[in-house]
Design a protein around this motif. Structure first.
Motif, short mmCIF file in Angstrom:
data_model
loop_
_atom_site.label_atom_id
_atom_site.label_comp_id
_atom_site.label_asym_id
_atom_site.label_seq_id
_atom_site.Cartn_x
_atom_site.Cartn_y
_atom_site.Cartn_z
N SER A 158 14.38 1.22 -4.31
CA SER A 158 13.34 1.11 -5.33
C SER A 158 12.43 -0.09 -5.08
N ARG A 159 13.00 -1.22 -4.67
CA ARG A 159 12.18 -2.40 -4.38
C ARG A 159 11.27 -2.15 -3.19
N LEU A 160 11.78 -1.49 -2.16
CA LEU A 160 10.99 -1.18 -0.98
C LEU A 160 9.84 -0.24 -1.33
N PHE A 161 10.11 0.77 -2.15
CA PHE A 161 9.06 1.69 -2.57
C PHE A 161 7.99 0.96 -3.38
N TYR A 162 8.41 0.09 -4.29
CA TYR A 162 7.47 -0.68 -5.09
C TYR A 162 6.60 -1.57 -4.19
N ASP A 163 7.21 -2.25 -3.24
CA ASP A 163 6.45 -3.13 -2.33
C ASP A 163 5.46 -2.34 -1.50
N LEU A 164 5.85 -1.15 -1.05
CA LEU A 164 4.92 -0.31 -0.28
C LEU A 164 3.76 0.15 -1.14
N LYS A 177 2.49 -1.43 -3.65
CA LYS A 177 1.62 -2.60 -3.82
C LYS A 177 0.78 -2.85 -2.57
N LEU A 178 1.40 -2.74 -1.41
CA LEU A 178 0.69 -2.93 -0.14
C LEU A 178 -0.43 -1.90 0.01
N LEU A 222 1.32 6.54 -2.12
CA LEU A 222 2.42 7.14 -1.38
C LEU A 222 3.33 7.89 -2.34
N GLN A 223 3.55 9.15 -2.08
CA GLN A 223 4.45 9.95 -2.91
C GLN A 223 5.89 9.61 -2.53
#
Length: 78
Positions: free
Chosen positions: A30-36, A38-39, A48-49
């Motif tokens: 979940s953190r990785l998806f959130y960071d992506l 934001k990027l 990004l879906q």
């Protein structure tokens, strides 16, 4: 793979590259998806879906670039 109909930043290879760039430290899914997300907002790229994100994680796992360890995604290549 990118084609004339799929831009590089939307292909699994492109998303996978973004995932590896964000994995400077191990992160939860979940953190990785959130960071992506934001990027991509900062870079003015399309949203990004989540299913495409998961496919990119599957791709990276299959080629041995990442692993899941104690609930965290870790990068195996430098």
């Amino acid at each position: 793979m990118p084609t004339k109909h799929i831009k590089t930043e939307n292909s699994l290879v492109g998303v996978g590259g973004d995932v590896l760039a964000e994995l400077d430290t191990p992160k939860t899914v979940s953190r990785l998806f959130y960071d992506l997300q934001k990027l991509r907002e900062q870079s003015e790229l399309p949203t990004l879906q989540f299913d495409w994100f998961l496919l990119a994680l599957d791709f990276l796992y299959t080629v041995g670039a990442i692993k899941l360890d104690a609930g965290l995604i870790r990068k195996l290549i430098q």
